[in-house]
Design a protein around this motif. Structure first.
Motif, mmCIF file in Angstrom:
data_model
loop_
_atom_site.group_PDB
_atom_site.id
_atom_site.type_symbol
_atom_site.label_atom_id
_atom_site.label_comp_id
_atom_site.label_asym_id
_atom_site.label_seq_id
_atom_site.Cartn_x
_atom_site.Cartn_y
_atom_site.Cartn_z
ATOM 1 N N PHE A 181 37.453 -5.384 21.321
ATOM 2 C CA PHE A 181 38.776 -5.728 20.790
ATOM 3 C C PHE A 181 39.562 -4.474 20.424
ATOM 4 C CE2 PHE A 181 41.448 -6.415 17.038
ATOM 5 C CZ PHE A 181 42.328 -7.367 17.526
ATOM 6 N N LEU A 182 38.925 -3.527 19.756
ATOM 7 C CA LEU A 182 39.623 -2.322 19.314
ATOM 8 C C LEU A 182 40.075 -1.470 20.501
ATOM 9 C CD1 LEU A 182 37.352 -1.400 16.281
ATOM 10 C CD2 LEU A 182 39.711 -2.208 16.187
ATOM 11 N N GLN A 183 39.275 -1.408 21.541
ATOM 12 C CA GLN A 183 39.686 -0.663 22.726
ATOM 13 C C GLN A 183 40.911 -1.309 23.377
ATOM 14 O OE1 GLN A 183 35.958 -0.748 24.846
ATOM 15 N NE2 GLN A 183 35.314 1.255 24.078
ATOM 16 N N GLU A 184 40.918 -2.642 23.446
ATOM 17 C CA GLU A 184 42.083 -3.345 23.993
ATOM 18 C C GLU A 184 43.286 -3.208 23.067
ATOM 19 O OE1 GLU A 184 42.477 -4.803 26.878
ATOM 20 O OE2 GLU A 184 40.446 -4.281 27.499
ATOM 21 N N PHE A 185 43.023 -3.178 21.765
ATOM 22 C CA PHE A 185 44.090 -3.024 20.775
ATOM 23 C C PHE A 185 44.826 -1.700 20.975
ATOM 24 C CE2 PHE A 185 45.668 -1.708 16.603
ATOM 25 C CZ PHE A 185 46.296 -2.857 16.145
ATOM 26 N N VAL A 186 44.066 -0.645 21.219
ATOM 27 C CA VAL A 186 44.664 0.671 21.440
ATOM 28 C C VAL A 186 45.438 0.691 22.755
ATOM 29 C CG1 VAL A 186 44.139 3.103 21.854
ATOM 30 C CG2 VAL A 186 42.951 1.869 20.028
ATOM 31 N N GLU A 187 44.873 0.050 23.787
ATOM 32 C CA GLU A 187 45.554 0.010 25.080
ATOM 33 C C GLU A 187 46.875 -0.747 24.990
ATOM 34 O OE1 GLU A 187 44.925 1.456 28.019
ATOM 35 O OE2 GLU A 187 43.339 2.570 27.000
ATOM 36 N N TRP A 202 41.254 5.160 19.195
ATOM 37 C CA TRP A 202 39.893 4.715 18.865
ATOM 38 C C TRP A 202 38.902 5.688 19.474
ATOM 39 C CZ3 TRP A 202 35.690 3.578 21.869
ATOM 40 C CH2 TRP A 202 34.612 2.940 21.237
ATOM 41 N N SER A 203 37.812 5.941 18.755
ATOM 42 C CA SER A 203 36.788 6.851 19.267
ATOM 43 C C SER A 203 35.424 6.453 18.708
ATOM 44 C CB SER A 203 37.098 8.301 18.899
ATOM 45 O OG SER A 203 37.088 8.465 17.489
ATOM 46 N N HIS A 204 34.378 6.805 19.453
ATOM 47 C CA HIS A 204 33.011 6.538 18.983
ATOM 48 C C HIS A 204 32.664 7.428 17.798
ATOM 49 C CE1 HIS A 204 31.215 3.551 21.549
ATOM 50 N NE2 HIS A 204 31.716 4.114 22.632
ATOM 51 N N THR A 205 33.148 8.671 17.817
ATOM 52 C CA THR A 205 32.802 9.642 16.775
ATOM 53 C C THR A 205 33.962 9.814 15.803
ATOM 54 O OG1 THR A 205 33.585 11.451 18.194
ATOM 55 C CG2 THR A 205 31.245 10.858 18.332
ATOM 56 N N SER A 206 33.656 10.331 14.634
ATOM 57 C CA SER A 206 34.675 10.497 13.595
ATOM 58 C C SER A 206 35.684 11.567 13.996
ATOM 59 C CB SER A 206 34.017 10.877 12.273
ATOM 60 O OG SER A 206 33.319 12.098 12.397
ATOM 61 N N PRO A 207 36.965 11.372 13.695
ATOM 62 C CA PRO A 207 37.986 12.370 14.038
ATOM 63 C C PRO A 207 37.888 13.596 13.138
ATOM 64 C CG PRO A 207 38.961 10.570 12.796
ATOM 65 C CD PRO A 207 37.548 10.168 13.071
ATOM 66 N N LEU A 208 38.595 14.638 13.533
ATOM 67 C CA LEU A 208 38.533 15.900 12.787
ATOM 68 C C LEU A 208 39.053 15.754 11.366
ATOM 69 C CD1 LEU A 208 39.779 18.382 15.558
ATOM 70 C CD2 LEU A 208 37.426 17.982 14.789
ATOM 71 N N GLU A 209 39.928 14.786 11.122
ATOM 72 C CA GLU A 209 40.477 14.593 9.771
ATOM 73 C C GLU A 209 39.392 14.289 8.746
ATOM 74 O OE1 GLU A 209 43.852 13.743 12.570
ATOM 75 O OE2 GLU A 209 41.713 13.265 12.455
ATOM 76 N N SER A 219 29.163 6.156 8.652
ATOM 77 C CA SER A 219 28.196 5.363 9.428
ATOM 78 C C SER A 219 28.892 4.142 10.013
ATOM 79 C CB SER A 219 27.036 4.931 8.531
ATOM 80 O OG SER A 219 27.526 4.185 7.424
ATOM 81 N N ALA A 220 29.701 4.378 11.022
ATOM 82 C CA ALA A 220 30.455 3.301 11.671
ATOM 83 C C ALA A 220 29.765 2.897 12.967
ATOM 84 C CB ALA A 220 31.882 3.766 11.952
ATOM 85 N N ASN A 221 29.498 1.596 13.133
ATOM 86 C CA ASN A 221 28.834 1.136 14.350
ATOM 87 C C ASN A 221 29.803 0.544 15.366
ATOM 88 O OD1 ASN A 221 29.434 -1.319 13.128
ATOM 89 N ND2 ASN A 221 27.332 -1.606 12.378
ATOM 90 N N ALA A 222 31.095 0.484 15.007
ATOM 91 C CA ALA A 222 32.101 -0.009 15.954
ATOM 92 C C ALA A 222 33.199 1.030 16.163
ATOM 93 C CB ALA A 222 32.700 -1.324 15.462
ATOM 94 N N GLY A 223 32.875 2.290 15.887
ATOM 95 C CA GLY A 223 33.820 3.365 16.134
ATOM 96 C C GLY A 223 34.802 3.588 14.995
ATOM 97 N N PHE A 224 35.796 4.424 15.273
ATOM 98 C CA PHE A 224 36.799 4.815 14.283
ATOM 99 C C PHE A 224 38.195 4.543 14.848
ATOM 100 C CE2 PHE A 224 33.030 7.233 13.467
ATOM 101 C CZ PHE A 224 32.958 7.378 12.095
ATOM 102 N N VAL A 225 39.024 3.933 14.031
ATOM 103 C CA VAL A 225 40.406 3.660 14.409
ATOM 104 C C VAL A 225 41.319 4.547 13.567
ATOM 105 C CG1 VAL A 225 42.227 1.934 14.586
ATOM 106 C CG2 VAL A 225 39.854 1.288 14.992
ATOM 107 N N THR A 226 42.256 5.201 14.236
ATOM 108 C CA THR A 226 43.175 6.116 13.552
ATOM 109 C C THR A 226 44.614 5.690 13.812
ATOM 110 O OG1 THR A 226 41.626 7.961 13.828
ATOM 111 C CG2 THR A 226 43.910 8.517 13.310
#
Length: 308
Positions: A181-187, A202-209, A219-226
């Motif tokens: 859902f989050l990947q489609e949300f970003v698209e 959206w990314s699997h790993t935490s952003p630089l911020e 400890s996010a198992n569904a990625g990070f939304v910015t």
């Protein structure tokens, strides 16, 4: 709804004592006594903050000022609040506006106490963004509670505010659905007509911020939304809508995940039902089966007689 029903307790002198839980583990307790039916007590218990989040006397910073600004003199903050609650409001129902529409609008605003309290720090930060300044005495990275022992993070700057959500789900199916859902949300943000909405990634790993934040908080198992919020997104009446949308983003995603799961379960049940119906149609009729068996026996007897 319960708050709106409390109006009738004034005329009927009906005692009101209700507990309920809103999404993200925000608990409420509303009371109206028979002895004093004009006084409504509303107690609120907020999600347990994580170690990164700072509460001041049990509330996020800016919450007291936000309550006073939202409700004025019609609401009194009790100090201390009722046991096991972060906040207790005393509302004099007899002082509500006589106009029914105004009274209804005020009670609806009281029902939005979650957004007023939990969204208070975000409102302070975004209000300064509207004037292209940074709120004083605010850290470069602010952790705000939105679920029990879970935070999302805000990076305030004069020209933009970056909001990062570590997305966590306990169920393995929810994790898969939320990630999709989050990947489609970003698209969807890239489609025509949405160019003025906040930047979203959206990314699997935490952003630089979030560099330097503890591993437990990441400890996010569904990625990070910015999201990147600019001054144009918080101008005028847009501020309230932006604060609400950001404060309830995880609940928004959870809602769509559960809807998707429910939809798939419905499709699966319908598919199973159609297969069962097809199997039922394939079964021979019982009377036809008996006739066929009887005819076979008669034929076998005739064959044995002819060979005798």
């Amino acid at each position: 709804m319960i708050l709106l029903q409390s109006q009738s307790s004034i005329e009927k002198s009906v005692e009101l004592d209700h507990h309920w839980v809103e999404f993200d583990d925000v608990r409420y307790h509303v009371q109206v006594s028979i002895k004093n039916p004009h006084i409504l007590l509303l107690s609120v218990s907020l999600p347990t903050p994580s170690s990164e989040t700072i509460f001041i006397r049990g509330l996020p910073f800016g919450a007291i000022e936000a309550i006073k600004a939202a409700y004025g003199g019609l609401v009194q903050i009790l100090d201390p609040p009722r046991d096991a609650f972060n906040l207790t409001l005393k509302i004099n129902l007899s002082k509500l506006p006589a106009n029914q529409e105004q009274k209804h609008a005020f009670l609806v605003k009281v029902a939005s106490i979650r957004e007023v309290v939990l969204g208070a720090p975000l409102r302070v930060i975004l209000k300064h963004l509207a004037s292209r300044t940074v709120a004083p005495n605010v850290d470069p990275l602010v952790a705000l509670v939105h679920r029990p022992k879970e935070s999302f993070f805000v990076v305030p700057q004069a020209d933009k505010v970056t909001v990062v959500y570590p997305m966590r789900f306990s169920d393995s199916i929810d994790i898969v659905l939320a990630t999709s859902f989050l990947q489609e949300f970003v698209e969807a943000r890239r489609t025509a007509g949405l160019n003025n909405t906040p930047l979203c990634s959206w990314s699997h790993t935490s952003p630089l911020e979030l560099k330097g934040v503890s591993s437990d908080a990441l400890s996010a198992n569904a990625g990070f939304v910015t999201f990147v919020i600019f001054p144009r997104h918080v101008e005028g009446q847009k501020l309230d809508r932006t604060v609400w949308s950001l404060s309830t983003f995880h609940a928004y995603v959870s809602y769509h995940v559960k809807c998707s799961e429910g939809f798939m379960h419905t499709r699966m049940r319908r598919r199973v039902e159609s297969l069962i119906q097809a199997l039922d149609r394939a079964k021979p009729d019982l009377e036809d089966a008996k006739k066929t068996t009887s005819q076979n026996r008669s034929f076998k007897r005739l064959v044995r007689y002819l060979h005798a």
